[in-house]
Motif scaffolding. Structure first.
Motif, PDB file in Angstrom:
ATOM      1  N   ALA A 245       3.378  11.560 -11.080  1.00 38.92           N
ATOM      2  CA  ALA A 245       2.531  11.675  -9.929  1.00 38.92           C
ATOM      3  C   ALA A 245       2.283  10.620  -9.136  1.00 38.92           C
ATOM      4  O   ALA A 245       1.881  10.428  -7.995  1.00 38.92           O
ATOM      5  N   GLU A 246       2.439   9.681  -9.849  1.00 38.48           N
ATOM      6  CA  GLU A 246       2.323   8.015  -9.246  1.00 38.48           C
ATOM      7  C   GLU A 246       3.325   7.746  -8.106  1.00 38.48           C
ATOM      8  O   GLU A 246       3.027   7.508  -7.060  1.00 38.48           O
ATOM      9  N   LYS A 247       4.640   8.396  -8.482  1.00 43.72           N
ATOM     10  CA  LYS A 247       5.564   8.074  -7.573  1.00 43.72           C
ATOM     11  C   LYS A 247       5.206   9.124  -6.165  1.00 43.72           C
ATOM     12  O   LYS A 247       5.376   8.696  -5.174  1.00 43.72           O
ATOM     13  N   GLN A 248       4.691  10.310  -6.602  1.00 43.78           N
ATOM     14  CA  GLN A 248       4.410  11.202  -5.423  1.00 43.78           C
ATOM     15  C   GLN A 248       3.385  10.536  -4.520  1.00 43.78           C
ATOM     16  O   GLN A 248       3.092  10.548  -3.247  1.00 43.78           O
ATOM     17  N   ARG A 249       2.421   9.837  -5.429  1.00 48.01           N
ATOM     18  CA  ARG A 249       1.130   9.395  -4.454  1.00 48.01           C
ATOM     19  C   ARG A 249       1.599   8.294  -3.715  1.00 48.01           C
ATOM     20  O   ARG A 249       1.077   8.230  -2.436  1.00 48.01           O
ATOM     21  N   ARG A 250       2.532   7.352  -4.284  1.00 45.37           N
ATOM     22  CA  ARG A 250       2.980   6.190  -3.320  1.00 45.37           C
ATOM     23  C   ARG A 250       3.909   6.825  -2.021  1.00 45.37           C
ATOM     24  O   ARG A 250       3.639   6.104  -1.072  1.00 45.37           O
ATOM     25  N   THR A 251       4.805   7.738  -2.377  1.00 49.52           N
ATOM     26  CA  THR A 251       5.510   8.167  -1.409  1.00 49.52           C
ATOM     27  C   THR A 251       4.650   8.798  -0.264  1.00 49.52           C
ATOM     28  O   THR A 251       4.923   8.716   0.964  1.00 49.52           O
ATOM     29  N   SER A 252       3.613   9.753  -0.689  1.00 52.24           N
ATOM     30  CA  SER A 252       2.824  10.236   0.166  1.00 52.24           C
ATOM     31  C   SER A 252       1.916   9.105   0.893  1.00 52.24           C
ATOM     32  O   SER A 252       1.423   9.188   2.163  1.00 52.24           O
ATOM     33  N   ALA A 253       1.780   8.038   0.422  1.00 50.49           N
ATOM     34  CA  ALA A 253       0.741   6.934   0.991  1.00 50.49           C
ATOM     35  C   ALA A 253       1.711   6.016   1.781  1.00 50.49           C
ATOM     36  O   ALA A 253       0.927   5.275   2.588  1.00 50.49           O
ATOM     37  N   ALA A 254       3.016   5.938   1.855  1.00 48.41           N
ATOM     38  CA  ALA A 254       3.824   5.025   2.562  1.00 48.41           C
ATOM     39  C   ALA A 254       3.999   5.580   4.161  1.00 48.41           C
ATOM     40  O   ALA A 254       3.778   6.726   4.069  1.00 48.41           O
ATOM     41  N   PRO A 255       3.632   4.419   5.000  1.00 45.28           N
ATOM     42  CA  PRO A 255       3.688   4.828   6.350  1.00 45.28           C
ATOM     43  C   PRO A 255       5.259   5.157   6.709  1.00 45.28           C
ATOM     44  O   PRO A 255       6.087   5.071   6.080  1.00 45.28           O
TER      45      PRO A 255
END
Ligand code: ACO
Length: 321
Positions: free
Chosen positions: A309-319
């Motif tokens: 979930a954390e990886k998904q969050r980071r991926t979707s937050a990355a520009p």
């Protein structure tokens, strides 16, 4: 997620009560009184916990089922109970509480689960009698919960009751087979009936006079019938079934009242019920220890899910590149 405001907003309260009185279904995003939400979280989470803890006494017999067919049925049944727990946890989460909080409440002993699952399964006949009595009682209770005012709970009950019907039938089939079998088999199933009858009657909860939650739940149409009414319905249905397979229900006071058209039963041992729901039944400690061990063994799954979930969050937050 459920929307509530603190008590005292009388216009919202009145509108809510009017919706309940009109027989409308309340959905997660609808406004609801905080107390309605809390009552649902309490009752639904206890129900979900019961489904999960309820897998333990029967799971204990999967490796010892007498035939392949019986083993397949029992496996499917125990698996169904896991599914029931998961639907009801999901339905409870719509009220704004996280499943991990609910599980913490179970493991810490704060939340209850059904008293019935604190009794041991001593013989194969117990598996039959659990299907017949315990799932039979669950059907009586849950077919009316399928008309409860809270939509997600009511809808979960529709499917659960269909599966419970299969559970009851497989149980009654085991009972009927043993009852018509050798004298030793008949004795074994009669003994199981003797041990499970009274705890099954306790499943319906304390008598109406001692049920603190009933008035509110009936007013809000979460419950549609009282504890005693549902218990009576179960007794009325079950006496004829016991007669059909020539088994005796262990209650010398059981008698048909031709005026009321109900089977009257003897006094339930409420002291025993209180002991069991206070954590002092025959298997309470064993059941919670088994749940705690399963929870601990699943820690790596929760850690992996959190990392994903954390990886998904980071991926979707990355520009975007
Ligand atoms: N086992 C454990 N606790 C019970 C039982 C029981 N059989 N019956 C009542 N209690 C508890 C209640 O949870 C309540 O405690 P709490 O206030 O700390 O939560 C207390 O005893 C007083 O009882 P009531 O005021 O009558 O509680 P309520 O109105 O919630 O009625 C009932 C109890 C009938 C069990 C109701 O909650 C219900 O219908 N629940 C949904 C169905 C369910 O949970 N079934 C479990 C078995 S399902 C299965 O077979 C897998």
């Amino acid at each position: 997620m459920a929307s509530t405001t603190s008590a005292g907003d009388s216009a919202s309260d009145s509108a809510f009560e009017a919706r309940i009185a009109a027989g409308e279904t309340i959905e997660p995003k609808d406004w609801m009184p905080e107390r309605y939400r809390q009552q649902l979280v309490r009752m639904m989470s206890q129900h979900a916990h019961s489904e999960i803890v309820g897998m333990l006494p029967e799971g204990n017999w999967i490796t010892r089922a007498p035939t392949l067919r019986r083993k397949m049925c029992l496996l499917a049944k125990v698996q169904d109970e896991a599914g029931h727990g998961l639907y009801i946890y999901c339905a409870t989460e719509t009220l704004g509480i996280d499943r991990s909080q609910l599980i913490d409440q179970l493991l810490s002993g704060k939340a209850k689960y059904s008293s019935i699952f604190n009794y041991p399964t001593l013989t194969w006949a117990d598996i039959g009698v659990i299907g017949w009595f315990v799932d039979g009682a669950a059907i009586v209770n849950q077919t009316v919960l399928a008309k409860a005012s809270y939509g997600p709970y009511a809808r979960a009950m529709v499917r659960i009751c269909k599966e419970e019907n299969f559970h009851k039938r497989q149980g009654f089939e085991i009972v009927a087979t043993l009852a018509a079998g050798t004298p030793a088999q008949h004795t074994m199933v009669q003994d199981a009936v003797n041990r499970w009858w009274w705890p099954t009657l306790m499943m319906f909860g304390p008598s109406d006079a001692n049920s603190p939650n009933s008035a509110e739940l009936l007013r809000w149409r979460v419950k549609r019938f009282s504890n005693d009414e549902l218990r009576q319905r179960f007794v009325d249905l079950t006496v004829a079934q016991a007669q059909a397979v020539k088994l005796t229900l262990p209650d010398p006071k059981l008698r048909y009242n031709a005026e009321t058209k109900h089977w009257e039963h003897g006094e339930i041992d409420w002291a025993e019920f209180k002991q069991v729901i206070s954590g002092n039944g025959p298997c309470n400690r064993e059941r919670l220890a088994a749940r705690q061990a399963a929870h601990d063994k699943g820690a790596w799954v929760r850690a992996a899910a959190a990392a994903y979930a954390e990886k998904q969050r980071r991926t979707s937050a990355a520009p975007a590149a």
